[in-house]
Design a protein around this motif. Structure first.
Motif, PDB file in Angstrom:
ATOM      1  N   ILE A  17       6.117  -6.061 -10.446  1.00 30.53           N
ATOM      2  CA  ILE A  17       4.987  -5.218 -10.838  1.00 30.53           C
ATOM      3  C   ILE A  17       3.674  -5.669 -10.211  1.00 30.53           C
ATOM      4  CG2 ILE A  17       3.589  -4.403 -12.778  1.00 30.53           C
ATOM      5  CD1 ILE A  17       6.077  -4.505 -14.506  1.00 30.53           C
ATOM      6  N   LEU A  18       3.343  -6.950 -10.359  1.00 32.42           N
ATOM      7  CA  LEU A  18       2.024  -7.405  -9.929  1.00 32.42           C
ATOM      8  C   LEU A  18       1.938  -7.627  -8.432  1.00 32.42           C
ATOM      9  CD1 LEU A  18       1.039  -9.756 -12.866  1.00 32.42           C
ATOM     10  CD2 LEU A  18       0.529  -7.358 -12.519  1.00 32.42           C
ATOM     11  N   ILE A  19       2.992  -8.147  -7.835  1.00 35.89           N
ATOM     12  CA  ILE A  19       2.963  -8.373  -6.393  1.00 35.89           C
ATOM     13  C   ILE A  19       2.727  -7.060  -5.649  1.00 35.89           C
ATOM     14  CG2 ILE A  19       4.402  -8.953  -4.402  1.00 35.89           C
ATOM     15  CD1 ILE A  19       3.316 -11.379  -5.776  1.00 35.89           C
ATOM     16  N   TYR A  20       3.446  -6.031  -6.057  1.00 35.52           N
ATOM     17  CA  TYR A  20       3.327  -4.749  -5.363  1.00 35.52           C
ATOM     18  C   TYR A  20       2.314  -3.822  -6.048  1.00 35.52           C
ATOM     19  CZ  TYR A  20       7.599  -6.523  -3.257  1.00 35.52           C
ATOM     20  OH  TYR A  20       8.511  -7.318  -2.607  1.00 35.52           O
ATOM     21  N   GLY A  21       2.268  -3.868  -7.382  1.00 32.07           N
ATOM     22  CA  GLY A  21       1.395  -2.961  -8.111  1.00 32.07           C
ATOM     23  C   GLY A  21      -0.075  -3.214  -7.864  1.00 32.07           C
ATOM     24  N   LEU A  22      -0.502  -4.483  -7.932  1.00 34.30           N
ATOM     25  CA  LEU A  22      -1.908  -4.790  -7.708  1.00 34.30           C
ATOM     26  C   LEU A  22      -2.327  -4.469  -6.273  1.00 34.30           C
ATOM     27  CD1 LEU A  22      -2.278  -8.126  -9.683  1.00 34.30           C
ATOM     28  CD2 LEU A  22      -3.630  -6.081 -10.055  1.00 34.30           C
ATOM     29  N   LEU A  23      -1.444  -4.754  -5.328  1.00 35.18           N
ATOM     30  CA  LEU A  23      -1.738  -4.429  -3.931  1.00 35.18           C
ATOM     31  C   LEU A  23      -1.828  -2.921  -3.738  1.00 35.18           C
ATOM     32  CD1 LEU A  23      -2.177  -5.582  -1.094  1.00 35.18           C
ATOM     33  CD2 LEU A  23       0.300  -5.423  -0.738  1.00 35.18           C
TER      34      LEU A  23
END
Length: 482
Positions: A17-23
């Protein structure tokens, strides 16, 4: 069972989630706002230095920036960069740059929303943040409460133990100071700051943060000047490894993918863009120009300083040392200390230890300020709540100096992962309002006017915005009784 659940949550949040979502969210806002952080980069400095001083309702934009930097700039800027290098190679630094550049747009969006939906509490202090814009902007109070709870747990309690643990370890190795002595001194120092509330914390950060960051960058600049002929090759190496044009010394498993994932993960963890942390202090700033977007620019600058300036300083310090090897077991703070010793001699180890002391201590008090803001949102006038939070936070500071906190740190990672996920959903749903505010700010700027926001002129923004905050009255905020 608890450890398994925590590990599973961290795998989902930090592995997907965060690796791809934040980017992805950063790229989305970069495009949606027409590359605002690049085209209007100078606005970040304009609103920072134009901003008025604090008043009885809020803190100054500079104080808000310093407080958010106090939280952003921590051990991740020293140990995290070293871990990124040893795990992903020099190319990881390139991806840290990239995630910071798009993350500036995310930071702008969340802090602009925090300003829009801020309010004046019963003590006359400006308050706000993600919990507030979820409750009144999205009309999802449960969502706001969940966010506030996980923020208090991660930033207000557990992360303080992690930071104090890093300080005790560094002081013990560099100066042979027993952990319990470090713990007592940290509790006393933190108490003197956090019992001053948001104002006390912001004034402390305003004084300490420029000093600590400036000293660290100054030493790095001296090292760069000593090795100036190697800098072009070093920068080329960072870019070349990011795209696989060169093979890392000793090899890095995964090659380009390892560089990308480690750079993105460490970059996001360091600058916190999209996490929903910095908006808590951004909401307390007195904007000048009197427009929500002005403080979005200020917090975008915070991401730039954290990653592009300070993380790059650490990376160059290590890469230029001549002792950097990917197959070495030395990583984290030890690698940064070894690199500094190679440049300036034995005093380098003590310098890094002092840097960790300043970075981590300011992180403790800034993290507490976020938790206090969330507690004010939750307590609904229950005064003992803040005192209880302060006592618990100080207790965790001391506890952290006496323990290894890996399990609790993993739990905090999971809580922060949930917090960031909730915040990303909220700012995406509220993105049309960010776009509207940005267009309004830039249109006034293009017309040669000093941007000014008046809520009565924007009925399309809907309700939930405190009218007494965004009116034409001067001063713009209600003043508390004498």
């Amino acid at each position: 069972m608890v450890t398994s659940v925590i590990n599973a949550l961290n795998t989902v949040f930090w592995g997907y989630i965060l690796i791809y979502g934040l980017l992805a969210v950063g790229i989305y806002f970069t495009i949606r706002l027409n590359f605002l952080q690049f085209i209007h980069f100078r606005q970040c400095f304009y609103v920072l230095f134009k901003g008025k001083k604090e008043d009885r309702s809020g803190i100054s934009p500079f104080q808000a920036l310093c407080t958010s930097l106090a939280s952003r700039v921590g051990t991740g800027n020293i140990a995290g960069v070293a871990v990124a290098l040893t795990s992903g190679g020099p190319g990881a630094i390139f991806w840290m740059w990239m995630v910071a550049l798009v993350g500036m747009a995310t930071a702008y969006a969340e802090s602009t929303l925090a300003q829009l939906y801020k309010y004046v509490d019963e003590d006359g202090q400006l308050r706000g943040g993600p919990a507030r814009y979820m409750a009144v902007g999205l009309k999802q109070p449960v969502m706001g409460h969940v966010f506030a709870i996980v923020l208090i747990f991660s930033f207000g309690l557990v992360f303080n133990a992690v930071q104090s643990n890093s300080i005790a370890e560094a002081m013990g190795s560099a100066f042979s100071i027993p952990p319990y002595v470090s713990g007592i001194l940290l509790v006393i120092g933190a108490a003197l700051v956090i019992f001053g509330g948001i104002r006390g914390i912001s004034r402390f950060a305003e004084f300490v943060v420029p000093f600590m960051a400036g000293a660290y960058v100054l030493v790095t600049l001296l090292v760069i000047l000593m090795n100036i002929t190697e800098i072009p090759q070093m920068l080329y190496s960072i870019v070349a490894h990011a795209f696989g044009w060169e093979q890392a010394v000793g090899g890095v498993a995964g090659g380009v993918m390892a560089a990308m994932l480690n750079g993105i993960k460490r970059g996001l963890f360091s600058n916190e863009a999209g996490m929903g942390s910095a908006p808590n202090i951004a909401a307390s700033a007195v904007p000048d120009p009197h427009h929500p977007a002005s403080q979005g620019f200020v917090q975008a600058l915070g991401v730039f300083i954290d990653t592009i300036v300070i993380c790059t300083a650490t990376a160059l310090l290590i890469l230029l040392s001549g002792i950097y090897e990917f197959d070495s077991d030395v990583t984290g703070t030890a690698l940064t200390q070894a690199a500094t010793v190679a440049h300036i001699g034995p005093i380098g180890a003590q310098f890094v230890a002092l840097a960790i002391l300043f970075f981590s201590f300011t992180t403790i008090v800034a993290n507490y300020s976020y938790a206090e803001n969330a507690m004010v949102y939750l307590e609904h006038g229950w005064k003992p709540g803040i005192t209880i939070l302060r006592i618990m936070a100080l207790g965790m500071v001391f506890w952290g100096t006496q323990q290894t906190v890996q399990t609790v740190f993993d739990a905090a990672d999971a809580a922060m992962g949930m917090m960031a996920t909730i915040n990303l959903v909220a700012i995406l749903l509220l993105s049309p309002k960010v776009v509207l505010l940005t267009k309004d700010y830039l249109a006034q700027l293009k017309a040669g006017e000093d941007p000014h926001f008046e809520i009565s002129e924007h009925p399309e923004l809907g309700d939930g915005i405190e009218g007494s905050v965004w009116t034409e009255k001067r001063p713009p905020f209600p003043q508390p009784a004498e």
